[in-house]
Scaffold this active site. Sequence first.
Site, PDB file in Angstrom:
ATOM      1  N   TYR A 155       4.734 -66.097 -64.588  1.00 46.53           N
ATOM      2  CA  TYR A 155       3.924 -66.857 -63.625  1.00 46.53           C
ATOM      3  C   TYR A 155       4.644 -68.146 -63.241  1.00 46.53           C
ATOM      4  O   TYR A 155       4.792 -68.476 -62.062  1.00 46.53           O
ATOM      5  CB  TYR A 155       2.557 -67.146 -64.249  1.00 46.53           C
ATOM      6  CG  TYR A 155       1.549 -67.799 -63.335  1.00 46.53           C
ATOM      7  CD1 TYR A 155       0.690 -67.030 -62.558  1.00 46.53           C
ATOM      8  CD2 TYR A 155       1.432 -69.182 -63.254  1.00 46.53           C
ATOM      9  CE1 TYR A 155      -0.250 -67.624 -61.721  1.00 46.53           C
ATOM     10  CE2 TYR A 155       0.501 -69.789 -62.426  1.00 46.53           C
ATOM     11  CZ  TYR A 155      -0.347 -68.998 -61.664  1.00 46.53           C
ATOM     12  OH  TYR A 155      -1.273 -69.595 -60.834  1.00 46.53           O
ATOM     13  N   LYS A 159       6.117 -69.023 -59.463  1.00 45.89           N
ATOM     14  CA  LYS A 159       5.602 -70.167 -58.701  1.00 45.89           C
ATOM     15  C   LYS A 159       6.720 -71.164 -58.382  1.00 45.89           C
ATOM     16  O   LYS A 159       6.741 -71.766 -57.300  1.00 45.89           O
ATOM     17  CB  LYS A 159       4.447 -70.832 -59.453  1.00 45.89           C
ATOM     18  CG  LYS A 159       3.206 -69.941 -59.592  1.00 45.89           C
ATOM     19  CD  LYS A 159       2.649 -69.507 -58.238  1.00 45.89           C
ATOM     20  CE  LYS A 159       1.274 -68.862 -58.355  1.00 45.89           C
ATOM     21  NZ  LYS A 159       0.747 -68.417 -57.049  1.00 45.89           N
TER      22      LYS A 159
HETATM   23  N1  LIG Z   1      -7.376 -70.885 -60.193  1.00 46.00           N
HETATM   24  C1  LIG Z   1      -6.432 -71.747 -60.566  1.00 46.00           C
HETATM   25  O1  LIG Z   1      -6.602 -72.578 -61.460  1.00 46.00           O
HETATM   26  C2  LIG Z   1      -5.097 -71.740 -59.862  1.00 46.00           C
HETATM   27  C3  LIG Z   1      -4.206 -72.800 -60.090  1.00 46.00           C
HETATM   28  C4  LIG Z   1      -2.982 -72.825 -59.438  1.00 46.00           C
HETATM   29  C5  LIG Z   1      -2.625 -71.793 -58.581  1.00 46.00           C
HETATM   30  N2  LIG Z   1      -3.495 -70.772 -58.385  1.00 46.00           N
HETATM   31  C6  LIG Z   1      -3.076 -69.720 -57.457  1.00 46.00           C
HETATM   32  O2  LIG Z   1      -4.046 -69.569 -56.454  1.00 46.00           O
HETATM   33  C7  LIG Z   1      -4.036 -68.238 -55.964  1.00 46.00           C
HETATM   34  C8  LIG Z   1      -5.440 -67.683 -55.964  1.00 46.00           C
HETATM   35  O3  LIG Z   1      -5.932 -67.710 -57.302  1.00 46.00           O
HETATM   36  P1  LIG Z   1      -7.492 -67.584 -57.649  1.00 46.00           P
HETATM   37  O4  LIG Z   1      -7.729 -68.501 -58.789  1.00 46.00           O
HETATM   38  O5  LIG Z   1      -8.313 -67.684 -56.420  1.00 46.00           O
HETATM   39  O6  LIG Z   1      -7.497 -66.072 -58.219  1.00 46.00           O
HETATM   40  P2  LIG Z   1      -8.526 -64.853 -58.052  1.00 46.00           P
HETATM   41  O7  LIG Z   1      -8.149 -63.876 -59.095  1.00 46.00           O
HETATM   42  O8  LIG Z   1      -9.933 -65.349 -57.988  1.00 46.00           O
HETATM   43  O9  LIG Z   1      -8.152 -64.280 -56.603  1.00 46.00           O
HETATM   44  C9  LIG Z   1      -6.917 -63.673 -56.351  1.00 46.00           C
HETATM   45  C10 LIG Z   1      -7.139 -62.511 -55.398  1.00 46.00           C
HETATM   46  O10 LIG Z   1      -5.838 -61.956 -55.111  1.00 46.00           O
HETATM   47  C11 LIG Z   1      -5.967 -60.546 -55.056  1.00 46.00           C
HETATM   48  N3  LIG Z   1      -4.677 -59.906 -55.323  1.00 46.00           N
HETATM   49  C12 LIG Z   1      -3.996 -59.883 -56.488  1.00 46.00           C
HETATM   50  N4  LIG Z   1      -2.882 -59.152 -56.375  1.00 46.00           N
HETATM   51  C13 LIG Z   1      -2.850 -58.699 -55.083  1.00 46.00           C
HETATM   52  C14 LIG Z   1      -1.947 -57.891 -54.351  1.00 46.00           C
HETATM   53  N5  LIG Z   1      -0.856 -57.365 -54.920  1.00 46.00           N
HETATM   54  N6  LIG Z   1      -2.223 -57.627 -53.051  1.00 46.00           N
HETATM   55  C15 LIG Z   1      -3.329 -58.134 -52.458  1.00 46.00           C
HETATM   56  N7  LIG Z   1      -4.234 -58.904 -53.126  1.00 46.00           N
HETATM   57  C16 LIG Z   1      -3.997 -59.179 -54.408  1.00 46.00           C
HETATM   58  C17 LIG Z   1      -6.993 -60.217 -56.141  1.00 46.00           C
HETATM   59  O11 LIG Z   1      -7.579 -58.931 -55.934  1.00 46.00           O
HETATM   60  C18 LIG Z   1      -7.980 -61.383 -55.995  1.00 46.00           C
HETATM   61  O12 LIG Z   1      -9.065 -61.055 -55.145  1.00 46.00           O
HETATM   62  C19 LIG Z   1      -3.046 -67.471 -56.862  1.00 46.00           C
HETATM   63  O13 LIG Z   1      -1.796 -67.394 -56.224  1.00 46.00           O
HETATM   64  C20 LIG Z   1      -2.963 -68.352 -58.088  1.00 46.00           C
HETATM   65  O14 LIG Z   1      -1.755 -68.181 -58.775  1.00 46.00           O
HETATM   66  C21 LIG Z   1      -4.707 -70.721 -58.994  1.00 46.00           C
END
Ligand SMILES: NC(=O)c1ccc[n+]([C@@H]2O[C@H](COP(=O)([O-])OP(=O)(O)OC[C@H]3O[C@@H](n4cnc5c(N)ncnc54)[C@H](O)[C@@H]3O)[C@@H](O)[C@H]2O)c1
Length: 253
Positions: A155, A159
């Site tokens: 991860y 990133k």
């Molecule tokens: N939540 C946090 O604390 C956080 C912090 C930093 C970065 N992020 C980043 O933010 C983004 C969204 O995260 P989130 O917390 O909303 O996660 P989440 O799991 O709630 O949503 C992610 C969505 O992406 C979809 N997905 C995953 N793989 C996929 C693929 N191959 N093709 C199409 N869709 C796909 C999943 O089905 C899901 O609906 C991610 O890139 C994550 O790394 C999240």
Amino acid sequence: MGRLDGKVAIVTGAGRGIGQGIARKFLQEGARVVIADKVTDRVEASARELSALGNVVPVPGDVTDENVCQSLVDTAVARFGRLDICVNNAGIVRPTSFLDHSRKDWDDSIAVMLTAVFLLSQRAARAMVKQGKGGVILSTASANGHVAERNCAAYNAAKAGVVLLTQSIAIELADQGIRAVAVSPGYVGPTELMIDGGGSPDFFKDMAAHVPMGRIGRIEEIANLFAFLASDEASFISGASYLIDGAQLSEQR
Ligand SMILES: NC(=O)c1ccc[n+]([C@@H]2O[C@H](COP(=O)([O-])OP(=O)(O)OC[C@H]3O[C@@H](n4cnc5c(N)ncnc54)[C@H](O)[C@@H]3O)[C@@H](O)[C@H]2O)c1
């Protein structure tokens, strides 16, 4: 008048969580939006929920597949006549110690959070170049793209890759009027991603304790930054990666 009036956007991983929040904010700001997610029911339910706010089209599919990426771009152009904003947001987390990290977890993480960003950004940029009116490519990186978190080697690496891929796109496409910007959130949610990452009430309390502001971020706060960066108000911002983390990475621990 919305700050994204007349613009057409793609948002991936918009079936729930941060991606759905970004799509919601874009619609509220006047954009028309193609939303993508690999879970069909999820992306369709998300589109139904968001449709009260404006024009939204769901496209189920896995963004690691370049044909899916092309179909997202083609759908935006076919349904709305153009493409102005592309948001690479889909992500997964598979927390495992470095010694136990499997090849599959590594490959899946890099595929979704780095290779897919390349595939979709390239296809979106080609459409934008053809239109000749510029555009914006935004990607959800992470605080983990700047400072490593334990048990998240793939991860973290994916990133960090997004941060430099963003710079690469920015410098190569600046003369086409295309901007590229990464957004690097700290802990946000709770979202399902964090729950997959081992979330329990204690886990979330623990996360908040790492943040000088004393809490994790709200999805709306991340979506607000995306809307600003997607808008013409951010016209001189390109190549940057914005930390949005309640000062989490400002403090040495
Ligand atoms: N939540 C946090 O604390 C956080 C912090 C930093 C970065 N992020 C980043 O933010 C983004 C969204 O995260 P989130 O917390 O909303 O996660 P989440 O799991 O709630 O949503 C992610 C969505 O992406 C979809 N997905 C995953 N793989 C996929 C693929 N191959 N093709 C199409 N869709 C796909 C999943 O089905 C899901 O609906 C991610 O890139 C994550 O790394 C999240």
